[in-house]
Design a protein around this motif. Structure first.
Motif, PDB file in Angstrom:
ATOM      1  N   PRO A  81       0.836  -1.217   0.000  1.00  0.00           N
ATOM      2  CA  PRO A  81       0.000   0.000   0.000  1.00  0.00           C
ATOM      3  C   PRO A  81       0.854   1.243   0.000  1.00  0.00           C
ATOM      4  O   PRO A  81       1.721   1.407   0.857  1.00  0.00           O
ATOM      5  CB  PRO A  81      -0.789  -0.131   1.316  1.00  0.00           C
ATOM      6  N   PRO A  82       0.662   2.125  -0.951  1.00  0.00           N
ATOM      7  CA  PRO A  82       1.482   3.335  -1.018  1.00  0.00           C
ATOM      8  C   PRO A  82       1.051   4.337   0.038  1.00  0.00           C
ATOM      9  O   PRO A  82      -0.077   4.285   0.527  1.00  0.00           O
ATOM     10  CB  PRO A  82       1.209   3.871  -2.422  1.00  0.00           C
ATOM     11  N   PRO A  83       1.946   5.221   0.442  1.00  0.00           N
ATOM     12  CA  PRO A  83       1.566   6.298   1.356  1.00  0.00           C
ATOM     13  C   PRO A  83       0.460   7.126   0.743  1.00  0.00           C
ATOM     14  O   PRO A  83       0.413   7.329  -0.474  1.00  0.00           O
ATOM     15  CB  PRO A  83       2.859   7.113   1.505  1.00  0.00           C
ATOM     16  N   PRO A  84      -0.473   7.588   1.541  1.00  0.00           N
ATOM     17  CA  PRO A  84      -1.615   8.341   0.997  1.00  0.00           C
ATOM     18  C   PRO A  84      -1.164   9.513   0.139  1.00  0.00           C
ATOM     19  O   PRO A  84      -0.310  10.303   0.536  1.00  0.00           O
ATOM     20  CB  PRO A  84      -2.334   8.837   2.269  1.00  0.00           C
ATOM     21  N   GLY A  85      -1.780   9.590  -1.069  1.00  0.00           N
ATOM     22  CA  GLY A  85      -1.545  10.726  -1.940  1.00  0.00           C
ATOM     23  C   GLY A  85      -0.245  10.731  -2.685  1.00  0.00           C
ATOM     24  O   GLY A  85       0.065  11.693  -3.373  1.00  0.00           O
ATOM     25  N   THR A  86       0.543   9.622  -2.617  1.00  0.00           N
ATOM     26  CA  THR A  86       1.853   9.657  -3.252  1.00  0.00           C
ATOM     27  C   THR A  86       1.815   9.149  -4.678  1.00  0.00           C
ATOM     28  O   THR A  86       2.641   9.520  -5.486  1.00  0.00           O
ATOM     29  CB  THR A  86       2.855   8.820  -2.461  1.00  0.00           C
ATOM     30  N   MET A  87       0.862   8.231  -4.997  1.00  0.00           N
ATOM     31  CA  MET A  87       0.854   7.679  -6.338  1.00  0.00           C
ATOM     32  C   MET A  87      -0.483   6.994  -6.587  1.00  0.00           C
ATOM     33  O   MET A  87      -1.215   6.661  -5.668  1.00  0.00           O
ATOM     34  CB  MET A  87       2.001   6.687  -6.530  1.00  0.00           C
ATOM     35  N   GLN A 136      31.515  -2.536  -8.812  1.00  0.00           N
ATOM     36  CA  GLN A 136      30.940  -1.333  -8.210  1.00  0.00           C
ATOM     37  C   GLN A 136      29.963  -1.737  -7.114  1.00  0.00           C
ATOM     38  O   GLN A 136      29.371  -2.827  -7.154  1.00  0.00           O
ATOM     39  CB  GLN A 136      30.229  -0.485  -9.272  1.00  0.00           C
ATOM     40  N   ILE A 137      29.795  -0.855  -6.135  1.00  0.00           N
ATOM     41  CA  ILE A 137      28.963  -1.145  -4.976  1.00  0.00           C
ATOM     42  C   ILE A 137      27.568  -0.559  -5.181  1.00  0.00           C
ATOM     43  O   ILE A 137      27.426   0.615  -5.542  1.00  0.00           O
ATOM     44  CB  ILE A 137      29.584  -0.569  -3.692  1.00  0.00           C
ATOM     45  N   TYR A 138      26.555  -1.393  -4.949  1.00  0.00           N
ATOM     46  CA  TYR A 138      25.157  -0.960  -4.979  1.00  0.00           C
ATOM     47  C   TYR A 138      24.474  -1.419  -3.687  1.00  0.00           C
ATOM     48  O   TYR A 138      24.918  -2.374  -3.032  1.00  0.00           O
ATOM     49  CB  TYR A 138      24.412  -1.582  -6.158  1.00  0.00           C
ATOM     50  N   ILE A 139      23.381  -0.756  -3.356  1.00  0.00           N
ATOM     51  CA  ILE A 139      22.486  -1.216  -2.301  1.00  0.00           C
ATOM     52  C   ILE A 139      21.191  -1.638  -2.955  1.00  0.00           C
ATOM     53  O   ILE A 139      20.545  -0.838  -3.655  1.00  0.00           O
ATOM     54  CB  ILE A 139      22.198  -0.121  -1.251  1.00  0.00           C
ATOM     55  N   GLN A 140      20.809  -2.878  -2.775  1.00  0.00           N
ATOM     56  CA  GLN A 140      19.545  -3.369  -3.322  1.00  0.00           C
ATOM     57  C   GLN A 140      18.516  -3.395  -2.203  1.00  0.00           C
ATOM     58  O   GLN A 140      18.660  -4.114  -1.212  1.00  0.00           O
ATOM     59  CB  GLN A 140      19.709  -4.763  -3.923  1.00  0.00           C
ATOM     60  N   ALA A 141      17.455  -2.625  -2.371  1.00  0.00           N
ATOM     61  CA  ALA A 141      16.410  -2.525  -1.355  1.00  0.00           C
ATOM     62  C   ALA A 141      15.352  -3.602  -1.503  1.00  0.00           C
ATOM     63  O   ALA A 141      14.703  -3.983  -0.532  1.00  0.00           O
ATOM     64  CB  ALA A 141      15.760  -1.145  -1.412  1.00  0.00           C
ATOM     65  N   GLY A 142      15.168  -4.120  -2.711  1.00  0.00           N
ATOM     66  CA  GLY A 142      14.166  -5.155  -2.935  1.00  0.00           C
ATOM     67  C   GLY A 142      14.083  -5.544  -4.389  1.00  0.00           C
ATOM     68  O   GLY A 142      14.643  -4.867  -5.260  1.00  0.00           O
ATOM     69  N   ALA A 143      13.373  -6.649  -4.655  1.00  0.00           N
ATOM     70  CA  ALA A 143      13.145  -7.108  -6.031  1.00  0.00           C
ATOM     71  C   ALA A 143      11.747  -7.698  -6.104  1.00  0.00           C
ATOM     72  O   ALA A 143      11.314  -8.402  -5.180  1.00  0.00           O
ATOM     73  CB  ALA A 143      14.190  -8.137  -6.441  1.00  0.00           C
ATOM     74  N   ASN A 186      17.072   0.911   8.836  1.00  0.00           N
ATOM     75  CA  ASN A 186      16.409   1.597   9.943  1.00  0.00           C
ATOM     76  C   ASN A 186      15.029   2.122   9.559  1.00  0.00           C
ATOM     77  O   ASN A 186      14.182   2.350  10.431  1.00  0.00           O
ATOM     78  CB  ASN A 186      17.277   2.751  10.441  1.00  0.00           C
ATOM     79  N   ALA A 187      14.804   2.309   8.262  1.00  0.00           N
ATOM     80  CA  ALA A 187      13.485   2.736   7.788  1.00  0.00           C
ATOM     81  C   ALA A 187      12.506   1.570   7.717  1.00  0.00           C
ATOM     82  O   ALA A 187      11.336   1.773   7.368  1.00  0.00           O
ATOM     83  CB  ALA A 187      13.616   3.399   6.417  1.00  0.00           C
ATOM     84  N   GLY A 188      12.976   0.367   8.051  1.00  0.00           N
ATOM     85  CA  GLY A 188      12.089  -0.798   8.100  1.00  0.00           C
ATOM     86  C   GLY A 188      12.307  -1.829   7.023  1.00  0.00           C
ATOM     87  O   GLY A 188      11.610  -2.854   6.993  1.00  0.00           O
ATOM     88  N   TYR A 189      13.285  -1.624   6.139  1.00  0.00           N
ATOM     89  CA  TYR A 189      13.513  -2.560   5.033  1.00  0.00           C
ATOM     90  C   TYR A 189      14.735  -3.428   5.364  1.00  0.00           C
ATOM     91  O   TYR A 189      15.841  -3.202   4.874  1.00  0.00           O
ATOM     92  CB  TYR A 189      13.686  -1.786   3.720  1.00  0.00           C
ATOM     93  N   ASP A 231       9.140   4.989  -4.501  1.00  0.00           N
ATOM     94  CA  ASP A 231       8.532   6.194  -3.940  1.00  0.00           C
ATOM     95  C   ASP A 231       8.728   6.272  -2.426  1.00  0.00           C
ATOM     96  O   ASP A 231       8.989   7.345  -1.883  1.00  0.00           O
ATOM     97  CB  ASP A 231       7.040   6.232  -4.271  1.00  0.00           C
ATOM     98  N   ARG A 232       8.600   5.160  -1.757  1.00  0.00           N
ATOM     99  CA  ARG A 232       8.743   5.156  -0.301  1.00  0.00           C
ATOM    100  C   ARG A 232      10.163   5.512   0.138  1.00  0.00           C
ATOM    101  O   ARG A 232      10.357   6.053   1.217  1.00  0.00           O
ATOM    102  CB  ARG A 232       8.368   3.785   0.251  1.00  0.00           C
ATOM    103  N   LEU A 233      11.132   5.208  -0.696  1.00  0.00           N
ATOM    104  CA  LEU A 233      12.525   5.480  -0.355  1.00  0.00           C
ATOM    105  C   LEU A 233      13.011   6.823  -0.891  1.00  0.00           C
ATOM    106  O   LEU A 233      14.197   7.140  -0.757  1.00  0.00           O
ATOM    107  CB  LEU A 233      13.425   4.361  -0.899  1.00  0.00           C
ATOM    108  N   ALA A 234      12.115   7.600  -1.485  1.00  0.00           N
ATOM    109  CA  ALA A 234      12.521   8.864  -2.112  1.00  0.00           C
ATOM    110  C   ALA A 234      13.138   9.829  -1.111  1.00  0.00           C
ATOM    111  O   ALA A 234      14.014  10.625  -1.460  1.00  0.00           O
ATOM    112  CB  ALA A 234      11.324   9.506  -2.799  1.00  0.00           C
ATOM    113  N   ALA A 235      12.696   9.759   0.147  1.00  0.00           N
ATOM    114  CA  ALA A 235      13.260  10.660   1.159  1.00  0.00           C
ATOM    115  C   ALA A 235      14.702  10.308   1.482  1.00  0.00           C
ATOM    116  O   ALA A 235      15.466  11.143   1.980  1.00  0.00           O
ATOM    117  CB  ALA A 235      12.413  10.599   2.435  1.00  0.00           C
TER     118      ALA A 235
END
Length: 341
Positions: free
Chosen positions: A213-219, A267-274, A329-332, A286-290
């Motif tokens: 579920p996206p944050p309200p009003g984000t998409m 090269q170094i990357y951070i993978q948040a999900g797939a 720390n953001a929950g992922y 979108d959730r990680l845009a901040a």
């Protein structure tokens, strides 16, 4: 009991020369015997005080949690992974390892989060090509973004002691590790250690088709037409294909022998999900845009497309560590550091 006699100055008297000579010879004999006795006692004390190190046990272990992250030890003779290695030494020297041995920072060993203890693995420094065989006999490192904690000696041989970390490839040596398991006597095997644990390992790709579920009003549910996705060539994908094996000499060297492998820049990357669903990849982006601007790239796993949400490339391990900590720390908590050629 041998008595060590030393004449007192107060007992000196005049005696015939022959008696004096015999007395001198006897004294020399007694003094020599005293020296030998003292040497024997000293050697005996050294033997008695010599440290006897425990052999340790063969173990795989049960799933465990550290700092909110779960780890799943298992027998995996196909293990082959790239990532960041660190090293540990003086603060742990002489302390018990996870399988009951004593950690010696001057031996060629390493700690791993899930491989059986003990195991043998080839570790290759992807920055300088140095490659050695290490004995895995401890658990760790429990730091985000690390796949191996080498002993100080291992770090010295691999050439990253002063730097502190290095990009590495860790590949288990299946035959040698099987032999170590088979040689373990019943008294050396922890309960249930040799039997393979039927628990899935931590996933290489965080794959799900469940809607987020996206944050309200984000998409909206509709996909924006102007959002780009990097498409890779059709392949088995990262989760199905192990990292490229380093080219090393076929001869299996001793642990202290350094060989040199042909390595390619990474090269170094951070993978948040797939995700199997592109919408969910957009939602996570979108959730990680901040935190930062993530890219979405497509790969193929068993002829099915998957969409990976990644940050990078990152210019240093320090920046990757900071970013990874922020995402976790953001929950992922499934976010991870990866190396890409």
């Amino acid at each position: 009991m041998m008595i060590c006699w030393r004449p007192s100055p107060r007992s000196r008297v005049l005696v015939p020369f022959s008696r004096t000579l015999l007395g001198v010879m006897g004294g020399v004999f007694l003094l020599g015997g005293c020296a030998q006795t003292q040497l024997l006692v000293h050697a005996t004390k050294k033997l008695q005080t010599k440290e006897i190190r425990p052999e340790g046990v063969y173990k795989v272990g049960k799933p465990y949690e550290v700092n909110g992250v779960w780890y799943y030890p298992r027998v995996n003779y196909e293990y082959n992974e790239t990532g960041i290695a660190s090293w540990y030494g003086p603060n742990f020297h002489g302390k018990p390892t996870a399988n009951g041995e004593y950690f010696d920072m001057n031996e060629v060993t390493a700690a791993h989060k899930t491989l059986p203890l003990p195991s043998k693995a080839r570790v290759t420094n992807l920055e300088n090509g140095r490659s050695i065989i290490v004995r895995i006999n401890d658990r760790g490192p429990f730091v985000n973004g690390r796949i191996l904690d080498a002993s100080r000696k291992s770090a010295q041989l691999l050439g990253f002691e002063k730097k502190g970390t290095a990009k590495v490839q860790v590949k288990i040596l299946a035959d040698e590790s099987r032999m170590m398991a088979s040689k373990a006597s019943p008294s050396q095997v922890s309960q249930g250690a040799v039997k393979e644990i039927k628990v899935a390992a931590a996933p290489q790709e965080v794959v799900t088709s469940e809607a987020l579920p996206p944050p309200p009003g984000t998409m909206s549910d509709a996909l924006p037409e102007d959002r780009g996705v990097t498409i890779t060539a059709h392949s088995a994908g990262d989760a199905a294909v192990p990292p490229a094996q380093a080219e090393v000499t076929p001869k299996q060297p001793e642990e202290t022998e350094i060989t040199y492998a042909t390595v390619k820049p990474t090269q170094i990357y951070i993978q948040a999900g797939a995700f199997a669903n592109l919408k969910n990849a957009y939602k996570l982006q979108d959730r990680l845009a901040a935190i930062g601007q993530a890219q979405i790239s497509q790969t193929w796993v068993e002829s099915r497309p998957f969409y990976r949400v990644r940050f990078g490339p990152l210019e240093s391990v320090k920046k990757a560590d900071d970013l990874l900590d922020s995402i976790i720390n953001a929950g992922y908590k499934d976010a991870r550091l990866i190396l890409v050629e």
